[in-house]
Design an enzyme around this catalytic site. Structure first.
Site, PDB file in Angstrom:
ATOM      1  N   THR A 214      -5.541 -13.156   4.257  1.00 40.94           N
ATOM      2  CA  THR A 214      -4.987 -11.879   4.744  1.00 40.94           C
ATOM      3  C   THR A 214      -6.069 -10.806   4.799  1.00 40.94           C
ATOM      4  OG1 THR A 214      -4.128 -11.534   2.518  1.00 40.94           O
ATOM      5  CG2 THR A 214      -2.530 -12.130   4.185  1.00 40.94           C
TER       6      THR A 214
ATOM      7  N   ASP B 290      -7.074  -3.796  -0.191  1.00 40.94           N
ATOM      8  CA  ASP B 290      -6.134  -4.241  -1.240  1.00 40.94           C
ATOM      9  C   ASP B 290      -6.166  -5.764  -1.368  1.00 40.94           C
ATOM     10  OD1 ASP B 290      -5.142  -1.775  -1.892  1.00 40.94           O
ATOM     11  OD2 ASP B 290      -3.081  -2.155  -1.197  1.00 40.94           O
ATOM     12  N   GLU B 291      -6.135  -6.429  -0.211  1.00 39.26           N
ATOM     13  CA  GLU B 291      -6.111  -7.903  -0.224  1.00 39.26           C
ATOM     14  C   GLU B 291      -7.375  -8.436  -0.908  1.00 39.26           C
ATOM     15  OE1 GLU B 291      -3.299  -8.816   0.513  1.00 39.26           O
ATOM     16  OE2 GLU B 291      -2.516  -8.023   2.389  1.00 39.26           O
TER      17      GLU B 291
ATOM     18  N   TRP C 213      -3.232   4.902  -2.734  1.00 43.37           N
ATOM     19  CA  TRP C 213      -2.763   5.437  -1.453  1.00 43.37           C
ATOM     20  C   TRP C 213      -1.278   5.111  -1.300  1.00 43.37           C
ATOM     21  CZ3 TRP C 213      -0.658   1.999   2.038  1.00 43.37           C
ATOM     22  CH2 TRP C 213      -0.990   0.650   1.893  1.00 43.37           C
TER      23      TRP C 213
ATOM     24  N   GLU D 133       1.522  -4.601  -2.943  1.00 46.82           N
ATOM     25  CA  GLU D 133       1.779  -5.284  -1.669  1.00 46.82           C
ATOM     26  C   GLU D 133       2.915  -4.617  -0.888  1.00 46.82           C
ATOM     27  OE1 GLU D 133       0.512  -7.853  -0.001  1.00 46.82           O
ATOM     28  OE2 GLU D 133      -1.052  -8.412  -1.414  1.00 46.82           O
TER      29      GLU D 133
ATOM     30  N   HIS E 148       2.182  -2.426   2.050  1.00 48.04           N
ATOM     31  CA  HIS E 148       1.588  -2.948   3.289  1.00 48.04           C
ATOM     32  C   HIS E 148       2.619  -3.038   4.420  1.00 48.04           C
ATOM     33  CE1 HIS E 148      -1.620  -5.129   0.643  1.00 48.04           C
ATOM     34  NE2 HIS E 148      -1.642  -3.811   0.505  1.00 48.04           N
TER      35      HIS E 148
ATOM     36  N   GLU F 189       4.139  -9.557   5.700  1.00 47.05           N
ATOM     37  CA  GLU F 189       4.126  -8.643   4.545  1.00 47.05           C
ATOM     38  C   GLU F 189       5.547  -8.280   4.124  1.00 47.05           C
ATOM     39  OE1 GLU F 189       1.514  -7.617   2.861  1.00 47.05           O
ATOM     40  OE2 GLU F 189      -0.192  -8.036   4.153  1.00 47.05           O
TER      41      GLU F 189
ATOM     42  N   HIS G  85      -7.016  -8.124  -4.602  1.00 46.05           N
ATOM     43  CA  HIS G  85      -6.100  -9.167  -5.097  1.00 46.05           C
ATOM     44  C   HIS G  85      -6.785 -10.537  -5.077  1.00 46.05           C
ATOM     45  CE1 HIS G  85      -2.496  -6.458  -3.728  1.00 46.05           C
ATOM     46  NE2 HIS G  85      -3.100  -6.013  -4.804  1.00 46.05           N
TER      47      HIS G  85
ATOM     48  N   GLU H 204      -4.775 -14.580  -0.214  1.00 48.59           N
ATOM     49  CA  GLU H 204      -5.270 -13.198  -0.243  1.00 48.59           C
ATOM     50  C   GLU H 204      -6.547 -13.092   0.584  1.00 48.59           C
ATOM     51  OE1 GLU H 204      -3.660 -10.628  -1.363  1.00 48.59           O
ATOM     52  OE2 GLU H 204      -2.191 -11.500  -2.697  1.00 48.59           O
TER      53      GLU H 204
HETATM   54 FE   LIG Z   1      -1.836  -9.908  -0.366  1.00 43.45          FE
HETATM   55 FE   LIG Z   2      -0.462  -7.690   1.814  1.00 40.80          FE
END
Ligand SMILES: [Fe+2]
Ligand SMILES: [Fe+2]
Length: 338
Positions: free
Chosen positions: A170, A199-200, A31, A114, A117, A76, A203, A167
């Site tokens: 978040t 995403d976090e 995305w 990242e 974000h 971020e 990760h 991670e």
């Molecule tokens: Fe992160």
């Molecule tokens: Fe992030």
């Protein structure tokens, strides 16, 4: 870090390329912020209509919610600091800046993911008109200029324990922000926060897997690193935030986040408990006596923190704590109760 430890990370290059790099999403399938923002390629009127709709949706977001959203976005946006931090870690750093080692490829890919974000949240907040962008931008400027010291030294063991923790923290934060956005009537913002949370999570899985592997190849060294990291309270990446006005800005932002239940002291203990269970630290074998010492300390920690938190909560419920208003420059100096 001693040379023999650096060799451990070199020997894991191949493992990283087979087990960690596949956790990076191909760019063509990723995305991008623009997917969730008003489409600037549309004719002017249609674009403006989409911005207007965004403004209707965000008009009623509560001030305390905005403060936490801005604080998360600023965290971020300090990404240059985190990439610098990563490249200070011995044995996994990017020697040339575009090095082909799998550790360096991971660190750049992680940074690139990242990077979206902050971009996305920042543009969304800008278009909403609800926040004082100049003050927000000033805070980002101050924060990147201040840097960060999260007490990982140049030690990649400690570094990966830290990122596993962060991670997950978040992931919890953005997930809760998504839930609250839905409740406050902004499903697009909920989708944005939910997408970032996903995403976090990916990760988090990568970093947890790395520490899991380190526990396998060097149980004592890794156990001691976990203990060293958890011994001091894990420092949040944006703890040096400053807007040039409120000297207690970070504490005030954290207090709002705590009162909205976006990220609380209990979440902190939960993350710890989760990692201890996920890495099966209680059952870890093959440790030296120093390693066993560290194991004992770490395994009792989450329980101790939770007990402290519960006691504090009980105390607070008995002695009604007076709330007071704090002005945030980010929202045009409006007051939020903490
Ligand atoms: Fe992160
Ligand atoms: Fe992030």
């Amino acid at each position: 870090m001693p040379q023999e430890k650096i060799e451990i990370f070199k020997s894991l290059e191949n493992w990283v390329s087979h087990n960690i790099l596949p956790l990076v999403k191909p760019i063509e399938k990723s995305w991008q912020p623009h997917d969730m923002l008003p489409d600037s390629s549309l004719p002017c009127d249609e674009f403006i209509d989409q911005v207007r709709t965004l403004r209707y949706r965000t008009a009623n977001l509560p001030d305390d919610y905005l403060v936490v959203l801005v604080g998360s976005m600023i965290t971020e946006e300090a990404l240059p600091t985190y990439q610098t931090w990563f490249n200070k870690l011995d044995g996994v750093d990017d020697k040339t800046g575009s090095c082909s080692s799998s550790w360096a490829r991971w660190s750049r890919s992680w940074t690139a993911e990242e990077n979206r974000h902050g971009d996305l949240l920042r543009t969304y907040l800008y278009l909403s008109g609800r926040v004082d962008m100049k003050m927000v931008e000033k805070t980002i400027h101050y924060l990147i200029a201040a840097g960060v010291d999260v007490k990982t030294e140049n030690n990649p063991y400690m570094g990966f324990v830290y990122t596993s923790f962060q991670e997950r923290a978040t992931f919890i934060t953005h997930g809760n922000m998504a839930r609250l956005a839905n409740k406050e009537g902004d499903p697009i913002l909920a989708r944005i926060c939910g997408t970032i949370a996903a995403d976090e999570k990916r990760h988090e899985n990568a970093y947890i897997k790395i520490v899991e592997k380190l526990l396998e190849v060097d149980p004592t060294g890794t156990m001691i690193a976990i203990s060293d990291m958890m011994h001091n309270k894990i420092t949040m990446p944006a703890h040096l935030m400053n807007d040039g006005r409120d000297p207690l800005l970070y504490d005030h932002f954290s207090a709002v986040s705590q009162s909205l239940r976006v990220y609380t002291a209990n979440d902190y203990a939960d993350v710890m408990e989760f990692l201890i269970g996920r890495w099966r630290l209680e059952k870890l074998e093959g440790l030296t006596s120093e390693g066993r010492h560290a194991q004992e300390f770490v395994c009792g920690l989450a329980h101790r923190i939770k007990r402290l938190y519960q006691r504090a909560e009980e105390r607070a419920s008995k002695t009604k704590v007076e709330q007071h208003g704090v002005k945030f420059s980010w929202i045009f100096n409006k007051e939020v109760l903490i």
